[in-house]
Design a protein around this motif. Structure first.
Motif, PDB file in Angstrom:
ATOM      1  N   SER A 102       6.234 -56.856  -9.371  1.00 28.12           N
ATOM      2  CA  SER A 102       7.370 -56.947 -10.184  1.00 28.12           C
ATOM      3  C   SER A 102       8.559 -55.704 -10.195  1.00 28.12           C
ATOM      4  CB  SER A 102       7.115 -57.484 -11.787  1.00 28.12           C
ATOM      5  OG  SER A 102       8.247 -57.173 -12.647  1.00 28.12           O
ATOM      6  N   SER A 103       9.667 -55.765  -9.683  1.00 33.49           N
ATOM      7  CA  SER A 103      10.441 -54.733  -9.950  1.00 33.49           C
ATOM      8  C   SER A 103      11.027 -54.441 -11.304  1.00 33.49           C
ATOM      9  CB  SER A 103      11.814 -55.010  -9.076  1.00 33.49           C
ATOM     10  OG  SER A 103      12.528 -56.187  -9.428  1.00 33.49           O
ATOM     11  N   LEU A 104      10.972 -55.423 -12.179  1.00 36.15           N
ATOM     12  CA  LEU A 104      11.347 -55.224 -13.515  1.00 36.15           C
ATOM     13  C   LEU A 104      10.406 -54.309 -14.269  1.00 36.15           C
ATOM     14  CD1 LEU A 104      13.666 -56.318 -15.216  1.00 36.15           C
ATOM     15  CD2 LEU A 104      11.895 -57.876 -16.184  1.00 36.15           C
ATOM     16  N   TYR A 140      22.277 -58.375 -16.822  1.00 32.52           N
ATOM     17  CA  TYR A 140      21.039 -59.112 -16.704  1.00 32.52           C
ATOM     18  C   TYR A 140      20.422 -58.915 -17.860  1.00 32.52           C
ATOM     19  CZ  TYR A 140      16.298 -59.908 -15.150  1.00 32.52           C
ATOM     20  OH  TYR A 140      15.194 -60.291 -14.842  1.00 32.52           O
ATOM     21  N   ASN A 190      23.846 -60.363 -11.202  1.00 32.12           N
ATOM     22  CA  ASN A 190      23.572 -61.108 -12.237  1.00 32.12           C
ATOM     23  C   ASN A 190      24.323 -61.230 -13.307  1.00 32.12           C
ATOM     24  OD1 ASN A 190      22.084 -62.639 -14.180  1.00 32.12           O
ATOM     25  ND2 ASN A 190      19.894 -62.056 -13.674  1.00 32.12           N
ATOM     26  N   ASP A 219      19.672 -51.810  -9.137  1.00 36.03           N
ATOM     27  CA  ASP A 219      18.661 -52.733  -8.900  1.00 36.03           C
ATOM     28  C   ASP A 219      19.231 -53.888  -7.880  1.00 36.03           C
ATOM     29  OD1 ASP A 219      16.826 -54.995  -9.293  1.00 36.03           O
ATOM     30  OD2 ASP A 219      17.485 -55.359 -11.320  1.00 36.03           O
ATOM     31  N   TYR A 222      19.146 -58.714  -4.965  1.00 36.43           N
ATOM     32  CA  TYR A 222      19.735 -59.790  -4.290  1.00 36.43           C
ATOM     33  C   TYR A 222      20.077 -59.157  -2.701  1.00 36.43           C
ATOM     34  CZ  TYR A 222      19.024 -62.209  -8.446  1.00 36.43           C
ATOM     35  OH  TYR A 222      18.211 -62.597  -9.578  1.00 36.43           O
ATOM     36  N   SER A 256      12.368 -56.115  -4.723  1.00 35.87           N
ATOM     37  CA  SER A 256      11.252 -56.800  -4.594  1.00 35.87           C
ATOM     38  C   SER A 256      11.209 -57.992  -3.865  1.00 35.87           C
ATOM     39  CB  SER A 256      10.944 -57.260  -6.031  1.00 35.87           C
ATOM     40  OG  SER A 256      11.425 -58.420  -6.688  1.00 35.87           O
ATOM     41  N   SER A 258      10.240 -60.871  -4.726  1.00 34.98           N
ATOM     42  CA  SER A 258      10.104 -62.003  -5.897  1.00 34.98           C
ATOM     43  C   SER A 258      10.785 -63.213  -5.194  1.00 34.98           C
ATOM     44  CB  SER A 258      10.861 -61.617  -7.190  1.00 34.98           C
ATOM     45  OG  SER A 258       9.701 -60.666  -7.813  1.00 34.98           O
ATOM     46  N   LYS A 259      12.074 -63.063  -5.130  1.00 34.51           N
ATOM     47  CA  LYS A 259      12.984 -64.362  -4.540  1.00 34.51           C
ATOM     48  C   LYS A 259      12.856 -64.541  -2.911  1.00 34.51           C
ATOM     49  CE  LYS A 259      14.934 -64.648  -8.898  1.00 34.51           C
ATOM     50  NZ  LYS A 259      15.980 -64.515  -9.841  1.00 34.51           N
TER      51      LYS A 259
HETATM   52  C1  LIG Z   1      18.779 -58.346 -11.251  1.00 34.29           C
HETATM   53  C2  LIG Z   1      17.476 -58.885 -11.274  1.00 34.29           C
HETATM   54  N1  LIG Z   1      16.453 -57.858 -11.271  1.00 34.29           N
HETATM   55  C3  LIG Z   1      15.225 -58.222 -11.151  1.00 34.29           C
HETATM   56  C4  LIG Z   1      14.547 -59.382 -11.572  1.00 34.29           C
HETATM   57  C5  LIG Z   1      13.315 -59.671 -11.551  1.00 34.29           C
HETATM   58  O1  LIG Z   1      12.691 -59.202 -10.430  1.00 34.29           O
HETATM   59  P1  LIG Z   1      11.174 -59.081 -10.424  1.00 34.29           P
HETATM   60  O2  LIG Z   1      10.296 -60.385 -10.215  1.00 34.29           O
HETATM   61  O3  LIG Z   1      10.860 -58.274  -9.119  1.00 34.29           O
HETATM   62  O4  LIG Z   1      10.541 -58.376 -11.601  1.00 34.29           O
HETATM   63  C6  LIG Z   1      15.456 -60.497 -11.437  1.00 34.29           C
HETATM   64  C7  LIG Z   1      15.210 -61.839 -11.825  1.00 34.29           C
HETATM   65  O5  LIG Z   1      15.815 -62.681 -12.044  1.00 34.29           O
HETATM   66  C8  LIG Z   1      16.929 -60.164 -11.508  1.00 34.29           C
HETATM   67  O6  LIG Z   1      18.071 -60.952 -11.459  1.00 34.29           O
END
Ligand SMILES: Cc1ncc(COP(=O)(O)O)c(C=O)c1O
Length: 429
Positions: A102-104, A140, A190, A219, A222, A256, A258-259
């Motif tokens: 997870s990047s978060l 976000y 976001n 970040d 996307y 990441s 993730s998506k």
């Molecule tokens: C701008 C942004 N950064 C990070 C994330 C989450 O990323 P990760 O799943 O890598 O923690 C999201 C998820 O919605 C996002 O919109």
């Protein structure tokens, strides 16, 4: 239909009656629709299922350099994964560290480390009287939650169609050494889906912050999440631009898969200057013996290289594009010309942002909920959950099926109409 504000009280009251009947009809449908979070749909997750088949017990889990992925070791990520993620992040492989899922989590760690140990030798933030972050708004919610959690004061900076208001950012960071960072989602942001213009990125790279430990939290969640083949947003690469501007250490870049693959089971990375990476590694080597190399290898074997990833993103786009278009079409058809809201039309990312008349967002979201549609909470796109104009609503089209999404958007537009009429009538009373 003419703008609501140009309609007489009687006309509005008549229309309100019609719309109320439609709303009652929606309530009778017993809907359970969720547009609250930017999660990929099951259909999107299905396109990555091949990743479950690329490794089996008969496979050799050894990397090109001989690393056995089944065992401890390799703190900053296997070479193949660094190459893949470096291409995705448009940086050199030796400028990134591969983390976990997870990047978060990486962003949280980065703030946490700065609080307890400072940034490249600076005073730990926890020892300072005040620490502030700039927060482009709307933004976000989970970024804001991290800084709020650490007691960092958040300062709103308005977004413009080309990125944050740079004049304000430049002024603030130059004048106040308690400002230690800024949250940025530079591409398909976001929630607005805005990509920073070349000028914005150049100005970011040339900031003159009063604090030597000020960092841009870039970040780029996307970065390859386009909706169209022919119309794509491009961003100047920030690490290289900071270096060119003589500020090589001023930025941390996050991303990441993730998506791209599976949220929660992807791989995340940070890219930064050599000085920053050395600083980060001091903590990382205490924190872990290494991240999940088997998952890194799985990603590499599944995607092959960046071209494989880009092809894969086309499949995501084929699923996401009709959903984005359905949202925009419904908004245009139902609300176009009424002057009761504005919305963005992004070319990528996960969100569309809707601005209602001031003071209406909370009521719209509550009204949607009463008829079975869950939206992201109004206010969530602002630090502390406080939208000063109470007008921003984040629309997340990815998760519902297309038919559900169409219903959801009709209901949303209906709620916007009703709440806007009530708002206009109350102003005339
Ligand atoms: C701008 C942004 N950064 C990070 C994330 C989450 O990323 P990760 O799943 O890598 O923690 C999201 C998820 O919605 C996002 O919109």
């Amino acid at each position: 239909m003419k703008p609501y504000v140009e309609m007489t009280k009687e006309e509005l009251q008549e229309l309100r009656k019609e719309l109320s009947a439609q709303y009652k009809e929606f309530q009778g449908r017993d809907l359970k629709l969720d547009m609250s979070r930017g999660k990929p749909s099951a259909e999107q997750l299905d396109i990555s299922m091949g990743m479950m088949d690329v490794l089996s017990s008969s496979d050799d889990l050894t990397c090109d350099d001989g690393t056995d992925c089944r065992n401890y070791g390799v703190l900053d990520g296997i070479k193949e994964a660094k190459e893949l993620l470096a291409d995705m992040m448009e940086v050199a492989p030796d400028h990134i560290i591969i983390y976990g899922n997870s990047s978060l989590n990486v962003m949280y760690d980065t703030v946490s480390r700065s609080m307890t140990h400072g940034v490249m030798g600076s005073t730990p933030w926890c020892k300072l009287d005040k620490v502030k972050f700039l927060c482009p708004v709307p933004g976000y919610d989970r970024h804001f939650s991290i800084t709020e959690y650490f007691g960092i004061e958040m300062v709103n900076v308005p977004m413009t169609p080309t990125g944050p208001d740079m004049e304000l950012v430049e002024q603030l960071v130059a004048a106040d050494d308690s400002i230690k960072g800024i949250w940025c989602v530079p591409k398909y942001s976001n929630p607005q889906g805005i990509s920073y213009s070349d000028e914005t990125v150049r100005r970011f790279a040339r900031l003159k912050p009063a604090a030597s430990d000020f960092r841009i939290y870039w970040d780029n969640a996307y970065t390859i999440h386009h909706l169209y083949d022919n119309e794509q947003d491009h961003l100047i690469e920030i690490l290289a631009e900071c270096k060119r501007a003589g500020n090589p250490d001023m930025v941390y870049k996050f991303a990441s898969t993730s998506k791209v693959s599976f949220p929660g089971s992807g791989i995340a990375a940070i890219a930064a200057s050599e000085n920053n990476l050395t600083d980060i590694m001091k903590q990382l080597k205490i924190q872990t013996i290494g991240h999940d190399k088997v998952n890194q290898l799985r990603h590499v074997r599944f995607f092959g290289d960046i071209h494989g990833m880009v092809e894969h993103m086309r499949k995501h786009a084929d699923i996401m594009r009709p959903k984005f278009e359905a949202v925009i079409e419904t908004l245009e058809k139902e609300l176009g010309g009424l002057s009761v809201g504005e919305w963005t039309c992004p070319k990528g990312g996960y969100f569309i942002s809707f601005d209602s008349l001031d003071g209406c967002a909370k009521t719209i979201v509550a009204k949607c909920k009463k008829a079975g549609l869950v939206m992201t909470g109004a206010g969530a796109t602002y630090p502390y959950g406080k939208d000063p104009h109470d007008n921003n609503i984040r629309i997340a089209p990815s998760y519902p099926t297309l038919p559900d999404l169409k219903q959801a958007m009709e209901l949303f537009a209906l709620c916007v109409k009703i709440v806007s009429i009530d708002h206009i009538l109350s102003g005339r009373a």
